[in-house]
Design a protein around this motif. Structure first.
Motif, PDB file in Angstrom:
ATOM      1  N   ARG A  63      -0.661 -23.288   5.692  1.00 22.96           N
ATOM      2  CA  ARG A  63      -0.632 -24.241   4.567  1.00 22.96           C
ATOM      3  C   ARG A  63      -0.713 -25.677   5.075  1.00 22.96           C
ATOM      4  O   ARG A  63      -1.426 -26.512   4.514  1.00 22.96           O
ATOM      5  N   ALA A  64       0.064 -25.970   6.122  1.00 28.15           N
ATOM      6  CA  ALA A  64       0.044 -27.323   6.692  1.00 28.15           C
ATOM      7  C   ALA A  64      -1.329 -27.645   7.266  1.00 28.15           C
ATOM      8  O   ALA A  64      -1.843 -28.753   7.085  1.00 28.15           O
TER       9      ALA A  64
ATOM     10  N   ASP B 283      -4.105 -30.672   6.352  1.00 28.96           N
ATOM     11  CA  ASP B 283      -4.616 -31.614   7.353  1.00 28.96           C
ATOM     12  C   ASP B 283      -4.896 -30.873   8.655  1.00 28.96           C
ATOM     13  O   ASP B 283      -4.000 -30.721   9.494  1.00 28.96           O
ATOM     14  N   PRO B 284      -6.134 -30.418   8.856  1.00 27.28           N
ATOM     15  CA  PRO B 284      -6.467 -29.663  10.063  1.00 27.28           C
ATOM     16  C   PRO B 284      -6.507 -30.495  11.340  1.00 27.28           C
ATOM     17  O   PRO B 284      -6.701 -29.952  12.423  1.00 27.28           O
ATOM     18  N   THR B 285      -6.289 -31.797  11.215  1.00 27.22           N
ATOM     19  CA  THR B 285      -6.298 -32.651  12.403  1.00 27.22           C
ATOM     20  C   THR B 285      -4.905 -33.139  12.794  1.00 27.22           C
ATOM     21  O   THR B 285      -4.773 -34.000  13.658  1.00 27.22           O
ATOM     22  N   ASN B 286      -3.872 -32.601  12.184  1.00 21.40           N
ATOM     23  CA  ASN B 286      -2.503 -32.996  12.523  1.00 21.40           C
ATOM     24  C   ASN B 286      -2.148 -32.365  13.868  1.00 21.40           C
ATOM     25  O   ASN B 286      -1.964 -31.150  13.968  1.00 21.40           O
TER      26      ASN B 286
ATOM     27  N   CYS C 213      -0.855 -28.476  14.793  1.00 21.15           N
ATOM     28  CA  CYS C 213      -1.751 -27.610  15.575  1.00 21.15           C
ATOM     29  C   CYS C 213      -1.073 -27.100  16.846  1.00 21.15           C
ATOM     30  O   CYS C 213      -1.196 -25.921  17.191  1.00 21.15           O
ATOM     31  N   LEU C 214      -0.358 -27.970  17.528  1.00 20.76           N
ATOM     32  CA  LEU C 214       0.323 -27.552  18.757  1.00 20.76           C
ATOM     33  C   LEU C 214       1.423 -26.533  18.478  1.00 20.76           C
ATOM     34  O   LEU C 214       1.556 -25.523  19.182  1.00 20.76           O
TER      35      LEU C 214
ATOM     36  N   ARG D  42      -8.883 -20.332  20.164  1.00 26.55           N
ATOM     37  CA  ARG D  42      -9.745 -21.079  19.234  1.00 26.55           C
ATOM     38  C   ARG D  42      -9.056 -22.356  18.757  1.00 26.55           C
ATOM     39  O   ARG D  42      -9.685 -23.412  18.654  1.00 26.55           O
ATOM     40  N   LEU D  43      -7.761 -22.269  18.511  1.00 27.76           N
ATOM     41  CA  LEU D  43      -7.024 -23.450  18.070  1.00 27.76           C
ATOM     42  C   LEU D  43      -6.919 -24.479  19.198  1.00 27.76           C
ATOM     43  O   LEU D  43      -7.065 -25.682  18.955  1.00 27.76           O
ATOM     44  N   ILE D  44      -6.710 -24.021  20.406  1.00 26.34           N
ATOM     45  CA  ILE D  44      -6.665 -24.936  21.563  1.00 26.34           C
ATOM     46  C   ILE D  44      -8.001 -25.655  21.708  1.00 26.34           C
ATOM     47  O   ILE D  44      -8.038 -26.879  21.934  1.00 26.34           O
ATOM     48  N   ASP D  45      -9.102 -24.931  21.577  1.00 32.01           N
ATOM     49  CA  ASP D  45     -10.423 -25.561  21.655  1.00 32.01           C
ATOM     50  C   ASP D  45     -10.586 -26.611  20.558  1.00 32.01           C
ATOM     51  O   ASP D  45     -11.169 -27.673  20.785  1.00 32.01           O
TER      52      ASP D  45
END
Length: 115
Positions: free
Chosen positions: A64-65, A69-72, A76-77, A94-97
């Motif tokens: 949801r987060a 905002d997929p650039t937060n 992401c971390l 994939r998320l790390i990339d």
């Protein structure tokens, strides 16, 4: 200007990790006012990851987060950390990339997760 959702989120953040019951109550209120509140979703995910050990529910809140905002970078971390805990290594990679393209990312933490 702070919204009502922000006010409840700030209360929950100030209480974390000392009073789980009040934290959850404030986060539920925050999300009832704004179900896309990035901070409230991320903190709820952290509570479910670290305190309640319900990884599937935590992943739902991280998603949801991320949708909001997929650039937060922080979200992401932390989501990457959860994916590693869940042994979802393909998703984590994939998320790390995805994160590597961000500015101001904590590279030490990112490379730690990548390892």
């Amino acid at each position: 200007m702070n919204t009502i959702a922000d006010q409840y989120y700030f209360k929950a953040k100030g209480l974390y990790p000392y009073n789980l019951e009040e934290i959850l109550e404030n986060l539920r209120y925050a999300l009832s006012y704004d179900d896309e509140h990035i901070g409230a979703n991320a903190l709820m995910a952290q509570v479910y990851t670290d305190d309640l050990v319900d990884y599937d529910q935590a992943e739902e809140y991280y998603q949801r987060a991320m949708a909001a905002d997929p650039t937060n970078v922080e979200v992401c971390l932390e989501y990457t950390r959860l994916l590693i805990i869940k042994k979802a290594f393909d998703k984590a990679e994939r998320l790390i990339d995805h994160i590597k393209g961000f500015k101001a990312v904590d590279l030490a933490r990112l490379y730690y997760y990548e390892g």
